[in-house]
Design an enzyme around this catalytic site. Structure first.
Site, PDB file in Angstrom:
ATOM      1  N   SER A 152       0.577  -0.909   0.406  1.00  0.00           N
ATOM      2  CA  SER A 152       0.068   0.108  -0.061  1.00  0.00           C
ATOM      3  C   SER A 152       1.180   1.176  -0.020  1.00  0.00           C
ATOM      4  O   SER A 152       1.072   2.058  -0.693  1.00  0.00           O
ATOM      5  CB  SER A 152      -0.980  -0.169   1.503  1.00  0.00           C
ATOM      6  OG  SER A 152      -0.276  -0.063   2.367  1.00  0.00           O
ATOM      7  N   LYS A 172       6.050   4.499  16.995  1.00  0.00           N
ATOM      8  CA  LYS A 172       4.588   4.368  17.409  1.00  0.00           C
ATOM      9  C   LYS A 172       3.844   3.709  16.961  1.00  0.00           C
ATOM     10  O   LYS A 172       2.978   3.736  17.072  1.00  0.00           O
ATOM     11  CB  LYS A 172       4.416   5.514  16.238  1.00  0.00           C
ATOM     12  CG  LYS A 172       4.784   5.414  14.655  1.00  0.00           C
ATOM     13  CD  LYS A 172       3.997   4.968  13.641  1.00  0.00           C
ATOM     14  CE  LYS A 172       4.206   4.574  12.414  1.00  0.00           C
ATOM     15  NZ  LYS A 172       3.035   4.755  11.518  1.00  0.00           N
TER      16      LYS A 172
END
Length: 346
Positions: free
Chosen positions: A10, A190
């Site tokens: 993606s 993150k």
């Protein structure tokens, strides 16, 4: 310029669409003939971006020589688990003077190195040509041309600014930063926080718990980052707060979704299977536990998540242990760090 993107997932597909939309001769390398045929014939990549229409002049190939020949800017965009083998495979094809970047948000798990370190070891004289793409950027929104900001980090100003110019357009604003390690760590770590926030959501916890995990998670990221040589300021920017926010709050976030499934009682294999794509936060958590020990850095949220992922710890018990830790002061040692990043090559 000619741009080569290695990896047709993606994010690789979305980045390729930006370069192509900006008028660059862009070639996307994929492992699968089927994926290449779909991109070349129908301008879609339904497996990874089912609703996206790609630029008609974007080309895809399984041939590394075709993708790399005469490329002036090359970007590695594969799952972190494939980094080591992919760098070894692609390095002989990289043109001698091409800018070399990556957009991988994870570590090389086997060696516990950042992707830039793997590239620097494999490619001769790569440092002055190296850049990293980071920041809050879901592929689904980028390919739909929604407003997005990125940061390009590099050791050299000219390299970072060249990549910046190649990416900038009316929906993509790009900033530069000389802190390569900080940008990479922010983008990788993150995902740990997003898994934790998703887990809290799956357990039915409220906004208070999520805000605590995000805030204290950023502290953990900064604590390890500064110890590894990053600038504290980077974690207050797009590669830090920006990427943490988008990954912890979006329906597009694989890591958040996987964490939420774990909180709802799914096993780790079941959660990963349900998400259906790579969840980078899982191997990153394992690597980060090792790094925290190596650098002598306290990372309680990361350790609690690791106990749930890999040791069968009950998530509620893990939260109780986090909340029951000894009292401490919020202003920590990172506040006294040297926070001004500088270009190494100007």
């Amino acid at each position: 310029m000619k741009v080569a993107i290695y990896g047709a997932g993606s994010w690789g597909t979305a980045l390729a669409s930006v370069f192509a939309a900006n008028g660059h001769d862009t070639v996307l390398w994929a492992r699968s003939d089927t994926v290449c045929d779909e991109i070349n014939e129908r301008q879609t990549n339904h497996r990874y971006l089912p609703d996206a229409q790609l630029p008609g002049h974007l080309k895809a190939t399984v041939d590394l020589d075709v993708a790399s020949k005469d490329a002036e800017l090359c970007v590695l965009c594969v799952p972190s688990a494939a980094v080591s083998s992919m760098v070894t495979t692609v390095a002989p094809f990289l043109p001698r003077h091409a800018l070399i970047g990556h957009a991988v948000k994870g570590f090389d798990a086997a060696s516990k190195r950042t992707v830039s370190q793997v590239l620097l070891d494999a490619v001769l004289d790569a440092k002055q040509r190296l850049f990293v793409i980071a920041g809050p950027s879901h592929a689904e929104e980028v390919v739909a041309r929604m407003p997005t900001t990125l940061v390009v980090a590099g050791y050299g100003r000219a390299t970072a600014e060249s990549a910046q110019d190649a990416l900038m357009n009316q929906y993509m604003r790009v900033y530069t930063n000389p802190d390569v390690i900080g940008a990479e760590l922010g983008g990788a770590l993150k995902n740990i926080i997003a898994l934790s926030v998703g887990l809290a959501d799956g357990l039915g916890f409220g906004d208070n718990a999520k805000a605590a995990l995000i805030t204290r998670g950023l502290t953990e990221i900064a604590r390890l980052g500064v110890r590894m040589g990053a600038s504290l300021l980077t974690f207050a920017g797009l590669a830090g707060i920006g990427d943490v926010f988008v990954t912890c709050s979006s329906r597009h976030s694989r890591n958040f979704r996987a964490g939420r499934l774990l909180g709802q009682g799914y096993s780790l294999p079941e959660a990963l299977d349900a998400v259906g794509m790579v969840v980078e936060g899982v191997p990153t958590t394992q690597t980060t536990v090792t790094l925290s020990k190596d650098y002598g850095v306290e990372m309680p949220i990361t350790n609690a998540l690791a106990s749930v992922l890999f040791e069968g710890q009950d998530p509620v018990k893990a939260v109780e242990q986090l909340m029951g830790r000894a009292r401490s002061h919020e202003i920590e040692e990172v506040a006294s760090a040297d926070i001004a990043p500088k270009w190494e090559i100007d």
